[in-house]
Design an enzyme around this catalytic site. Structure first.
Site, PDB file in Angstrom:
ATOM      1  N   VAL A 233      -0.042  33.340 -31.246  1.00 26.19           N
ATOM      2  CA  VAL A 233      -0.759  34.614 -31.132  1.00 26.19           C
ATOM      3  C   VAL A 233      -1.860  34.451 -30.092  1.00 26.19           C
ATOM      4  O   VAL A 233      -2.646  33.509 -30.136  1.00 26.19           O
ATOM      5  CB  VAL A 233      -1.324  35.044 -32.507  1.00 26.19           C
ATOM      6  CG1 VAL A 233      -2.300  36.201 -32.345  1.00 26.19           C
ATOM      7  CG2 VAL A 233      -0.189  35.416 -33.445  1.00 26.19           C
ATOM      8  N   THR A 267      -4.641  31.250 -40.546  1.00 23.55           N
ATOM      9  CA  THR A 267      -4.332  30.111 -39.677  1.00 23.55           C
ATOM     10  C   THR A 267      -5.158  28.886 -40.038  1.00 23.55           C
ATOM     11  O   THR A 267      -5.469  28.057 -39.188  1.00 23.55           O
ATOM     12  CB  THR A 267      -4.589  30.495 -38.201  1.00 23.55           C
ATOM     13  OG1 THR A 267      -5.902  31.055 -38.109  1.00 23.55           O
ATOM     14  CG2 THR A 267      -3.589  31.517 -37.702  1.00 23.55           C
ATOM     15  N   ALA A 317      -8.117  23.043 -54.427  1.00 21.61           N
ATOM     16  CA  ALA A 317      -9.096  23.086 -55.517  1.00 21.61           C
ATOM     17  C   ALA A 317      -8.982  21.842 -56.401  1.00 21.61           C
ATOM     18  O   ALA A 317      -9.992  21.249 -56.776  1.00 21.61           O
ATOM     19  CB  ALA A 317      -8.876  24.342 -56.346  1.00 21.61           C
ATOM     20  N   HIS A 441      16.677  21.244 -73.850  1.00 18.96           N
ATOM     21  CA  HIS A 441      17.644  22.186 -73.287  1.00 18.96           C
ATOM     22  C   HIS A 441      17.510  23.518 -74.012  1.00 18.96           C
ATOM     23  O   HIS A 441      17.420  23.519 -75.249  1.00 18.96           O
ATOM     24  CB  HIS A 441      19.062  21.649 -73.480  1.00 18.96           C
ATOM     25  CG  HIS A 441      20.103  22.623 -73.001  1.00 18.96           C
ATOM     26  ND1 HIS A 441      20.369  22.831 -71.662  1.00 18.96           N
ATOM     27  CD2 HIS A 441      20.919  23.462 -73.699  1.00 18.96           C
ATOM     28  CE1 HIS A 441      21.334  23.740 -71.563  1.00 18.96           C
ATOM     29  NE2 HIS A 441      21.680  24.134 -72.778  1.00 18.96           N
TER      30      HIS A 441
HETATM   31  P1  NAI Z   1      -2.346  26.535 -43.432  1.00 16.81           P
HETATM   32  O1  NAI Z   1      -2.915  25.397 -42.681  1.00 16.81           O
HETATM   33  O2  NAI Z   1      -1.604  26.316 -44.692  1.00 16.81           O
HETATM   34  O3  NAI Z   1      -1.370  27.368 -42.464  1.00 16.81           O
HETATM   35  C1  NAI Z   1      -1.800  27.903 -41.225  1.00 16.81           C
HETATM   36  C2  NAI Z   1      -0.584  28.241 -40.373  1.00 16.81           C
HETATM   37  O4  NAI Z   1      -0.999  28.990 -39.244  1.00 16.81           O
HETATM   38  C3  NAI Z   1       0.127  27.008 -39.864  1.00 16.81           C
HETATM   39  O5  NAI Z   1       1.493  27.129 -40.180  1.00 16.81           O
HETATM   40  C4  NAI Z   1      -0.128  27.060 -38.355  1.00 16.81           C
HETATM   41  O6  NAI Z   1       0.926  26.496 -37.610  1.00 16.81           O
HETATM   42  C5  NAI Z   1      -0.264  28.553 -38.111  1.00 16.81           C
HETATM   43  N1  NAI Z   1      -0.996  28.930 -36.888  1.00 16.81           N
HETATM   44  C6  NAI Z   1      -2.175  28.414 -36.455  1.00 16.81           C
HETATM   45  N2  NAI Z   1      -2.552  29.023 -35.311  1.00 16.81           N
HETATM   46  C7  NAI Z   1      -1.615  29.952 -34.999  1.00 16.81           C
HETATM   47  C8  NAI Z   1      -1.439  30.901 -33.926  1.00 16.81           C
HETATM   48  N3  NAI Z   1      -2.329  31.040 -32.921  1.00 16.81           N
HETATM   49  N4  NAI Z   1      -0.347  31.696 -33.912  1.00 16.81           N
HETATM   50  C9  NAI Z   1       0.563  31.570 -34.928  1.00 16.81           C
HETATM   51  N5  NAI Z   1       0.454  30.695 -35.961  1.00 16.81           N
HETATM   52  C10 NAI Z   1      -0.624  29.898 -36.006  1.00 16.81           C
HETATM   53  O7  NAI Z   1      -3.595  27.529 -43.642  1.00 16.81           O
HETATM   54  P2  NAI Z   1      -3.815  28.757 -44.621  1.00 16.81           P
HETATM   55  O8  NAI Z   1      -2.535  29.318 -45.115  1.00 16.81           O
HETATM   56  O9  NAI Z   1      -4.742  29.651 -43.886  1.00 16.81           O
HETATM   57  O10 NAI Z   1      -4.564  28.097 -45.835  1.00 16.81           O
HETATM   58  C11 NAI Z   1      -5.851  27.504 -45.646  1.00 16.81           C
HETATM   59  C12 NAI Z   1      -6.106  26.402 -46.641  1.00 16.81           C
HETATM   60  O11 NAI Z   1      -6.207  26.928 -47.951  1.00 16.81           O
HETATM   61  C13 NAI Z   1      -4.984  25.382 -46.651  1.00 16.81           C
HETATM   62  O12 NAI Z   1      -5.552  24.097 -46.608  1.00 16.81           O
HETATM   63  C14 NAI Z   1      -4.274  25.616 -47.943  1.00 16.81           C
HETATM   64  O13 NAI Z   1      -3.762  24.420 -48.486  1.00 16.81           O
HETATM   65  C15 NAI Z   1      -5.366  26.221 -48.835  1.00 16.81           C
HETATM   66  N6  NAI Z   1      -4.760  27.136 -49.798  1.00 16.81           N
HETATM   67  C16 NAI Z   1      -4.016  26.611 -50.813  1.00 16.81           C
HETATM   68  C17 NAI Z   1      -3.380  27.436 -51.703  1.00 16.81           C
HETATM   69  C18 NAI Z   1      -2.546  26.840 -52.758  1.00 16.81           C
HETATM   70  O14 NAI Z   1      -2.709  25.658 -53.055  1.00 16.81           O
HETATM   71  N7  NAI Z   1      -1.607  27.574 -53.374  1.00 16.81           N
HETATM   72  C19 NAI Z   1      -3.476  28.901 -51.615  1.00 16.81           C
HETATM   73  C20 NAI Z   1      -4.232  29.327 -50.484  1.00 16.81           C
HETATM   74  C21 NAI Z   1      -4.851  28.465 -49.632  1.00 16.81           C
END
Ligand code: NAI
Length: 462
Positions: A233, A267, A317, A441
């Site tokens: 992007v 991102t 978390a 089961h």
């Molecule tokens: P993320 O690091 O998981 O994913 C970000 C994505 O954006 C990557 O796939 C990356 O390649 C892409 N990206 C970066 N720049 C870009 C661009 N210019 N154009 C297109 N794509 C691009 O980050 P996310 O989803 O924002 O989460 C942030 C943090 O919060 C993470 O560390 C995640 O583990 C944590 N989190 C964990 C959750 C869970 O455990 N269920 C829920 C929500 C967040």
């Protein structure tokens, strides 16, 4: 001026859990939190509200797609969006209130406001300076910005704004196919938005097991999400009520544009330590802007510790909680320990995705001799009974010792089932240990046992 054994800065999952453990260990403890409610990003604007919306919209999806088949006839529910948001707010309130109760129960003071550290041993909040023998920084993270993309939390939103949209957008563009993008993208796709996810890499959830990435993307596509992969992007232009997302495919070609009513920027996140005065204190930072710590969460300034998203490691978390408990033990003169090799990661979509330990691909790249046992949920009776026969459980073991090195599950309740593998890994178990354990089961967990059997003489139901 009040005096404490420990002051913890930030009351998210890292900070409030650490405070409870400190209090349990007999330390006079306070937390400083500037938000109106305790619980940090996770409880207020992250994990918890998103899970409420994922649950509500999953119910809707079931009603729309599976009820008739199960003999449940009648009008499909329509969406009352303000009510759904208020249900979510209520869930958040119950949880933040619960944390406040736990602070009182454990006699932990909540110092309301934003903290700075004028000197080691001192924490300033407003005009008050409090003394603390130990300070734990648990100040978390904030969404990272993207050049050319200005977040207004109305049309161009982070996860925080995405939880509070005034109306369900017709067209949503999600930048980033990571955890936040796919969870919140799923929510809006289920609510009827046309969701397009634009991702820089060639696979969703970078770093995850390749098999899972492929299956996950295929399932999400079936659920209506569209993907533009390998696309960077470049910027977002907004008018009063719309946006244009500009991107360039990595393989070349002209700049492309997609229209959207709402753009979710997902991102990644960055550590948040602003206003603490760390520069003046001389606290060492890493190149990536994290607070540098040793293996026991000490910064280079004696008496100051740091845990959670503000230090290195996955921004999760439960990783912060584990560090919070361990640092309390260290401060109390005991042995705090976190096994970073066994931290599960979960995506709470339907199906859920859960992983732990090493991936098949990294182990192969390292030249390790491994065996992989895989079992599809199509062979799991319980999963089929609830329309969730897609996905698989996969266990990776050392080829010689059979010791479990990692696992990946995509399927129903994967986020709960992964803990069987976590416990196995903590105990240094082999796949045979799991395979020889009786599994009730019919349960989804039988798929884990079948994957363990697949590491040996073979699964039964495949
Ligand atoms: P993320 O690091 O998981 O994913 C970000 C994505 O954006 C990557 O796939 C990356 O390649 C892409 N990206 C970066 N720049 C870009 C661009 N210019 N154009 C297109 N794509 C691009 O980050 P996310 O989803 O924002 O989460 C942030 C943090 O919060 C993470 O560390 C995640 O583990 C944590 N989190 C964990 C959750 C869970 O455990 N269920 C829920 C929500 C967040």
């Amino acid at each position: 001026m009040s005096q404490y054994d420990v002051i913890i800065i930030g009351a998210g999952p890292g900070g409030y859990v650490s405070a409870i453990r400190c209090a349990q260990l007999g330390l006079k403890t306070a937390v400083v939190e500037g938000r109106e409610t305790l619980g940090g990003t996770c409880l207020n604007v992250g994990c918890i509200p998103s899970k409420a919306l994922l649950h509500a919209t999953h119910m809707l999806h079931e009603a729309e797609h599976n009820f008739a088949d199960m003999g449940l006839k009648g009008k499909t529910p329509s969406v009352d969006w303000p009510q759904m948001k208020s249900y979510k707010t209520d869930v958040v309130g119950q949880n933040t209130g619960g944390v406040e109760f736990l602070m009182k129960k454990n006699k932990i003071d909540w110092i309301k406001g934003w903290a700075s550290i004028p000197a080691a041993g001192k924490v300033q909040v407003g005009d008050d300076v409090h003394e603390a023998k130990n300070i734990v920084i648990a100040s978390g993270s904030v969404p990272s910005s993207l050049p050319g993309v200005e977040v207004d939390e109305k049309i161009v939103v982070t996860s925080t704004g995405a939880l509070e949209l005034p109306k369900i957008p017709k067209k949503m563009v999600v930048i980033g196919a990571g955890v936040i993008g796919l969870e919140l993208g799923s929510v809006y796709a289920r609510l009827g938005s046309e969701v397009t996810v634009v991702e820089y890499m060639d696979a969703v959830c970078p770093g995850m097991d390749k098999d899972v990435q492929r299956t996950f993307k295929r399932i999400l596509e079936k659920q209506g999400l569209k993907f533009v992969m390998g696309a960077a992007v470049q910027g977002v232009e907004t008018t009063k009520s719309k946006a244009k997302v500009k991107y360039q495919l990595k393989k070349g070609g002209d700049e492309e544009v997609i229209d959207a009513d709402v753009v979710l920027v997902a991102t990644g996140r960055k550590p948040y330590a602003e206003g603490l005065g760390l520069d003046a204190l001389g606290v060492k930072m890493t190149e990536r802007g994290q607070i540098a710590t040793d293996a026991q969460w000490r910064t280079n300034v004696p008496g100051i510790y740091a845990i959670g998203d503000v230090i290195e490691g996955p921004m999760l978390a439960h990783k912060a909680e584990d560090e919070g408990m361990a640092v309390a033990e260290v401060i109390a003169g005991k042995h705090g320990h976190v096994n970073y090799g066994v931290i599960p990661g979960v995506v709470y979509t339907t199906p859920e995705v859960a992983t732990v330990g090493a991936t098949e691909d990294t182990l192969k790249a390292e030249g390790r001799k491994i065996k992989v046992g895989k079992f599809n949920f199509m062979g799991n009776a319980r999963a089929k009974a609830v329309h969730q026969g897609e996905g698989f459980a996969k266990i990776i073991v050392d080829a010689e010792t059979d010791r479990v090195l990692g696992a990946a599950i995509i399927g129903p309740a994967a986020g709960d089932m992964i803990h069987e593998i976590c416990v196995a890994m903590e105990f240094g178990a082999s796949a045979e240990d799991i395979a020889l354990t009786c599994h009730a089961h019919p349960t989804y967990s039988e798929a884990v046992r079948e994957a363990a059997l697949a590491c040996g003489d073979g699964p039964i139901h495949a």
